[in-house]
Design a protein around this motif. Structure first.
Motif, PDB file in Angstrom:
ATOM      1  N   UNK A 168       0.841  -1.200   0.000  1.00 43.21           N
ATOM      2  CA  UNK A 168       0.000   0.000   0.000  1.00 43.21           C
ATOM      3  C   UNK A 168       0.873   1.246   0.000  1.00 43.21           C
ATOM      4  N   UNK A 169       1.893   1.226   0.837  1.00 45.41           N
ATOM      5  CA  UNK A 169       2.816   2.359   0.909  1.00 45.41           C
ATOM      6  C   UNK A 169       3.520   2.569  -0.431  1.00 45.41           C
ATOM      7  N   UNK A 170       3.996   1.485  -1.044  1.00 44.68           N
ATOM      8  CA  UNK A 170       4.658   1.583  -2.351  1.00 44.68           C
ATOM      9  C   UNK A 170       3.709   2.158  -3.406  1.00 44.68           C
ATOM     10  N   UNK A 171       2.465   1.686  -3.403  1.00 52.26           N
ATOM     11  CA  UNK A 171       1.489   2.161  -4.383  1.00 52.26           C
ATOM     12  C   UNK A 171       1.205   3.648  -4.191  1.00 52.26           C
ATOM     13  N   UNK A 214       8.075  11.231   3.622  1.00 51.71           N
ATOM     14  CA  UNK A 214       6.984  10.502   4.290  1.00 51.71           C
ATOM     15  C   UNK A 214       7.102   9.003   4.019  1.00 51.71           C
ATOM     16  N   UNK A 215       7.433   8.674   2.760  1.00 53.20           N
ATOM     17  CA  UNK A 215       7.603   7.267   2.381  1.00 53.20           C
ATOM     18  C   UNK A 215       8.711   6.616   3.204  1.00 53.20           C
ATOM     19  N   UNK A 216       9.857   7.290   3.301  1.00 52.03           N
ATOM     20  CA  UNK A 216      10.997   6.741   4.040  1.00 52.03           C
ATOM     21  C   UNK A 216      10.662   6.562   5.511  1.00 52.03           C
ATOM     22  N   UNK A 217      10.029   7.563   6.125  1.00 51.02           N
ATOM     23  CA  UNK A 217       9.652   7.462   7.534  1.00 51.02           C
ATOM     24  C   UNK A 217       8.659   6.326   7.768  1.00 51.02           C
ATOM     25  N   UNK A 218       7.687   6.215   6.889  1.00 55.29           N
ATOM     26  CA  UNK A 218       6.690   5.150   7.041  1.00 55.29           C
ATOM     27  C   UNK A 218       7.333   3.779   6.875  1.00 55.29           C
ATOM     28  N   UNK A 219       8.253   3.665   5.929  1.00 61.40           N
ATOM     29  CA  UNK A 219       8.964   2.389   5.743  1.00 61.40           C
ATOM     30  C   UNK A 219       9.750   2.016   6.995  1.00 61.40           C
ATOM     31  N   UNK A 220      10.411   2.972   7.581  1.00 58.39           N
ATOM     32  CA  UNK A 220      11.188   2.709   8.794  1.00 58.39           C
ATOM     33  C   UNK A 220      10.270   2.286   9.945  1.00 58.39           C
ATOM     34  N   UNK A 221       9.130   2.973  10.079  1.00 61.17           N
ATOM     35  CA  UNK A 221       8.182   2.595  11.139  1.00 61.17           C
ATOM     36  C   UNK A 221       7.640   1.185  10.921  1.00 61.17           C
ATOM     37  N   UNK A 222       7.329   0.859   9.673  1.00 58.36           N
ATOM     38  CA  UNK A 222       6.837  -0.492   9.380  1.00 58.36           C
ATOM     39  C   UNK A 222       7.899  -1.542   9.688  1.00 58.36           C
ATOM     40  N   UNK A 223       9.144  -1.249   9.327  1.00 61.70           N
ATOM     41  CA  UNK A 223      10.237  -2.190   9.595  1.00 61.70           C
ATOM     42  C   UNK A 223      10.412  -2.376  11.096  1.00 61.70           C
TER      43      UNK A 223
END
Length: 86
Positions: free
Chosen positions: A56-59, A70-79
Motif C-alpha cells: 500500500x505504501x509503495x502504491x 513521508x515514504x521513508x519514515x513510514x517504511x522505517x516505522x513499518x520495519x
C-alpha cells in the motif's frame, strides 16, 4: 411395432438415459454452486489477495500521494513494527 427389430431395447434404454441425464444435471449444479477447490481439496479463495502495508505504501508513493520523506519514515516505522519491541 416395438417388438420388431429390437425396439424393446430402446424402451429399456430410455429410462436409463433419463436417469443419467438427471444425475449429470445435479452433478453440474453441485459443482457450480460449491466453492472452488484446488487439486488437494483445499478451498480456493475467490477474493483478491489483500495488500500488505508495504505494498500500500509503495502504491501510494508511486502514485504521488506521499512524498519521499513521508515514504521513508513510514517504511522505517513499518520495519520497526515488524521486528517488534526489544
Amino acid at each position: 411395432m416395438y417388438w420388431n427389430g429390437g425396439g424393446w431395447a430402446w424402451m429399456a434404454f430410455m429410462p436409463l438415459l433419463w436417469i443419467i441425464l438427471i444425475a449429470l444435471v445435479v452433478w453440474v449444479v453441485i459443482r457450480v454452486t460449491h466453492h472452488a477447490t484446488d487439486r488437494t481439496g483445499t478451498p480456493v479463495s475467490t477474493e483478491p489477495p489483500r495488500e500488505t502495508p508495504e505494498e500500500i505504501l509503495d502504491r501510494r508513493f508511486a502514485s504521488g500521494e506521499i512524498d519521499a520523506d513521508t515514504y521513508t519514515q513510514a517504511r522505517e516505522r513499518l520495519a520497526a513494527h515488524r521486528k517488534g519491541p526489544r
